[in-house]
Design a protein around this motif. Structure first.
Motif, PDB file in Angstrom:
ATOM      1  N   VAL A   1      13.835 -19.679 -34.983  1.00 57.33           N
ATOM      2  CA  VAL A   1      13.222 -19.723 -36.315  1.00 57.33           C
ATOM      3  C   VAL A   1      14.295 -19.392 -37.342  1.00 57.33           C
ATOM      4  O   VAL A   1      15.383 -18.920 -37.000  1.00 57.33           O
ATOM      5  N   ALA A   2      14.003 -19.632 -38.610  1.00 53.16           N
ATOM      6  CA  ALA A   2      14.956 -19.294 -39.666  1.00 53.16           C
ATOM      7  C   ALA A   2      15.118 -17.783 -39.752  1.00 53.16           C
ATOM      8  O   ALA A   2      14.217 -17.014 -39.375  1.00 53.16           O
ATOM      9  N   LYS A   3      16.274 -17.350 -40.226  1.00 57.45           N
ATOM     10  CA  LYS A   3      16.536 -15.920 -40.380  1.00 57.45           C
ATOM     11  C   LYS A   3      15.419 -15.245 -41.167  1.00 57.45           C
ATOM     12  O   LYS A   3      14.984 -15.746 -42.210  1.00 57.45           O
ATOM     13  N   GLY A   4      14.984 -14.115 -40.646  1.00 54.94           N
ATOM     14  CA  GLY A   4      13.897 -13.404 -41.300  1.00 54.94           C
ATOM     15  C   GLY A   4      12.521 -13.878 -40.885  1.00 54.94           C
ATOM     16  O   GLY A   4      11.509 -13.286 -41.252  1.00 54.94           O
ATOM     17  N   ASN A   5      12.477 -14.994 -40.126  1.00 55.63           N
ATOM     18  CA  ASN A   5      11.220 -15.570 -39.653  1.00 55.63           C
ATOM     19  C   ASN A   5      10.192 -15.681 -40.783  1.00 55.63           C
ATOM     20  O   ASN A   5       9.108 -15.080 -40.741  1.00 55.63           O
ATOM     21  N   PRO A   6      10.519 -16.475 -41.830  1.00 56.95           N
ATOM     22  CA  PRO A   6       9.668 -16.524 -43.025  1.00 56.95           C
ATOM     23  C   PRO A   6       8.240 -16.995 -42.763  1.00 56.95           C
ATOM     24  O   PRO A   6       7.330 -16.644 -43.518  1.00 56.95           O
ATOM     25  N   LYS A   7       8.024 -17.774 -41.701  1.00 58.21           N
ATOM     26  CA  LYS A   7       6.669 -18.250 -41.417  1.00 58.21           C
ATOM     27  C   LYS A   7       5.971 -17.418 -40.335  1.00 58.21           C
ATOM     28  O   LYS A   7       4.878 -17.782 -39.873  1.00 58.21           O
ATOM     29  N   ASN A   8       6.627 -16.328 -39.930  1.00 63.66           N
ATOM     30  CA  ASN A   8       6.021 -15.386 -38.983  1.00 63.66           C
ATOM     31  C   ASN A   8       5.507 -16.103 -37.726  1.00 63.66           C
ATOM     32  O   ASN A   8       4.352 -15.984 -37.317  1.00 63.66           O
ATOM     33  N   ILE A   9       6.412 -16.851 -37.111  1.00 59.54           N
ATOM     34  CA  ILE A   9       6.084 -17.582 -35.885  1.00 59.54           C
ATOM     35  C   ILE A   9       6.401 -16.681 -34.694  1.00 59.54           C
ATOM     36  O   ILE A   9       7.563 -16.351 -34.447  1.00 59.54           O
ATOM     37  N   THR A  10       5.381 -16.289 -33.953  1.00 64.41           N
ATOM     38  CA  THR A  10       5.588 -15.356 -32.841  1.00 64.41           C
ATOM     39  C   THR A  10       4.876 -15.772 -31.558  1.00 64.41           C
ATOM     40  O   THR A  10       5.206 -15.262 -30.484  1.00 64.41           O
ATOM     41  N   THR A  11       3.891 -16.665 -31.639  1.00 64.03           N
ATOM     42  CA  THR A  11       3.113 -17.041 -30.457  1.00 64.03           C
ATOM     43  C   THR A  11       3.115 -18.553 -30.269  1.00 64.03           C
ATOM     44  O   THR A  11       3.415 -19.316 -31.200  1.00 64.03           O
ATOM     45  N   TRP A  12       2.737 -18.981 -29.065  1.00 68.49           N
ATOM     46  CA  TRP A  12       2.640 -20.413 -28.792  1.00 68.49           C
ATOM     47  C   TRP A  12       1.578 -21.060 -29.676  1.00 68.49           C
ATOM     48  O   TRP A  12       1.722 -22.209 -30.087  1.00 68.49           O
ATOM     49  N   GLU A  13       0.530 -20.319 -29.966  1.00 71.98           N
ATOM     50  CA  GLU A  13      -0.522 -20.858 -30.823  1.00 71.98           C
ATOM     51  C   GLU A  13      -0.008 -21.178 -32.227  1.00 71.98           C
ATOM     52  O   GLU A  13      -0.536 -22.079 -32.896  1.00 71.98           O
ATOM     53  N   ASP A  14       1.032 -20.453 -32.666  1.00 67.07           N
ATOM     54  CA  ASP A  14       1.582 -20.697 -34.007  1.00 67.07           C
ATOM     55  C   ASP A  14       2.187 -22.098 -34.132  1.00 67.07           C
ATOM     56  O   ASP A  14       2.316 -22.617 -35.248  1.00 67.07           O
ATOM     57  N   LEU A  15       2.564 -22.694 -33.002  1.00 66.99           N
ATOM     58  CA  LEU A  15       3.152 -24.034 -33.058  1.00 66.99           C
ATOM     59  C   LEU A  15       2.169 -25.071 -33.595  1.00 66.99           C
ATOM     60  O   LEU A  15       2.568 -26.106 -34.125  1.00 66.99           O
ATOM     61  N   ALA A  16       0.892 -24.788 -33.443  1.00 69.58           N
ATOM     62  CA  ALA A  16      -0.131 -25.736 -33.879  1.00 69.58           C
ATOM     63  C   ALA A  16      -0.603 -25.498 -35.307  1.00 69.58           C
ATOM     64  O   ALA A  16      -1.483 -26.212 -35.792  1.00 69.58           O
ATOM     65  N   ARG A  17      -0.022 -24.525 -36.006  1.00 69.86           N
ATOM     66  CA  ARG A  17      -0.409 -24.297 -37.389  1.00 69.86           C
ATOM     67  C   ARG A  17      -0.003 -25.485 -38.269  1.00 69.86           C
ATOM     68  O   ARG A  17       1.073 -26.067 -38.071  1.00 69.86           O
TER      69      ARG A  17
END
Length: 323
Positions: free
Chosen positions: A179-195
């Motif tokens: 993810v981009a530095k700082g994780n601006p979209k707060n991607i932490t789980t596999w479910e987040d891929l479908a957002r």
């Protein structure tokens, strides 16, 4: 050197100002014709000039051309006859993409019972298929079977049915999200891929990362059609991480080592994986294969990998299973 003996790969590397490994890669892709004199690879000067002339007309590679380049390894292998089991005058080919295989092939070339090995940069699934077909000597794999949680063994049994194999452990690696530095979209789980606000870049079919992604999506009942960018593919860990660094994607999946090599990318660990060698049991006691086992268990090889970093080497060189 005799006029008709051709140039060695080292001489070609000096002429083209590239590494010897790159020369071998050009040969494998069919871009640079070669032939063998005993166990040595030779290239004619006229073929070098022809390659240089063709290169002068090359345009900037497109995504399509990159995919064709990646697939050319498979086309080359499919055109080969089976490699002989009794001698190694033919090419000795190791499948896999990790940099540790560069270290292994260099040690193998220097070993008293070793030889000069070629690399085939195709993914785990396709590598096992080519091992089954007899087109390569060794495959590597990091394929998760989500039903059992076991790496590699179930796939070896399915893809090489009736073929006794030995699986030798190389290293454990951490797979996760780029993810981009700082994780601006707060991607932490596999479910987040479908957002809907997340754009992914995928990996090519047949590689271990793609299998990991698809297994998790299936397990979590996430339809691939719900993921933005699922059909966009990168052909390596570094290419995937680079796409995230450039802002062309919000997330990709790959190993931790690549994230350390690319600026502006942060790594979110998700899955510890096993990375193994797969060898046919009929070959395991032949000199080159015995040399590989000795190298994997040697202090020199393991210290070099520790210097590179990013590997769990607790069981390096141990036989996982044989049947």
């Amino acid at each position: 050197m005799e006029a008709n003996s051709g140039l060695t790969t080292q001489e070609v590397a000096q002429i083209l100002n590239i590494s010897k490994n790159t020369v071998y890669e050009l040969i494998k892709r069919g871009e640079l014709p070669s032939y063998r004199v005993g166990r040595k690879v030779r290239i004619d000067a006229i073929d070098i000039e022809e390659y240089k002339n063709k290169s002068r007309t090359n345009t900037k590679p497109t995504r399509t051309s990159l995919e064709k380049t990646n697939n050319s390894n498979i086309s080359l292998l499919n055109s080969r006859t089976s490699l002989p089991n009794s001698n190694y005058k033919s090419d000795f080919i190791i499948c896999g993409q990790d940099i540790l295989l560069d270290v292994l092939t260099r040690h193998l070339e220097q070993h008293p019972n070793g030889l000069q090995a070629l690399r085939c940069y195709i993914g785990s699934y396709n590598g096992l298929v080519e091992l089954y077909r007899g087109n390569v000597n060794i495959a590597t794999a990091h394929l998760l079977d989500a039903d059992t949680g076991v790496y590699n063994i179930p796939y070896v049994r399915r893809i090489l049915p009736g073929v006794p194999c030995v699986i030798v452990h190389l290293v454990c690696r951490m797979q996760g999200f780029y993810v981009a530095k700082g994780n601006p979209k707060n991607i932490t789980t596999w479910e987040d891929l479908a957002r809907p606000d997340v754009l992914m870049i995928n990996r090519e079919k047949g590689c271990g990362v793609r299998v990991l992604i698809d297994e998790y999506l299936c397990k979590l009942e996430i339809p691939w059609q719900s993921i933005n960018g699922y059909e966009n593919e990168a052909l390596s860990h570094l290419a995937a991480a680079s796409a995230v660094a450039r802002g062309d994607a919000d997330v990709a999946v790959g190993n931790e080592k690549a994230a350390l090599q690319v600026q502006y990318v942060q790594f979110i660990p998700r899955q510890k994986e096993r990375y193994d060698l797969v060898i046919k049991k009929d070959d395991i006691n032949k000199p080159p294969f015995k040399a590989i086992l000795e190298i994997l268990n040697s202090k020199e090889f393991q210290e070099e990998l520790r210097g590179i970093g990013g590997y769990d080497m607790s069981d390096t060189g141990k036989i996982v299973t044989q049947r």
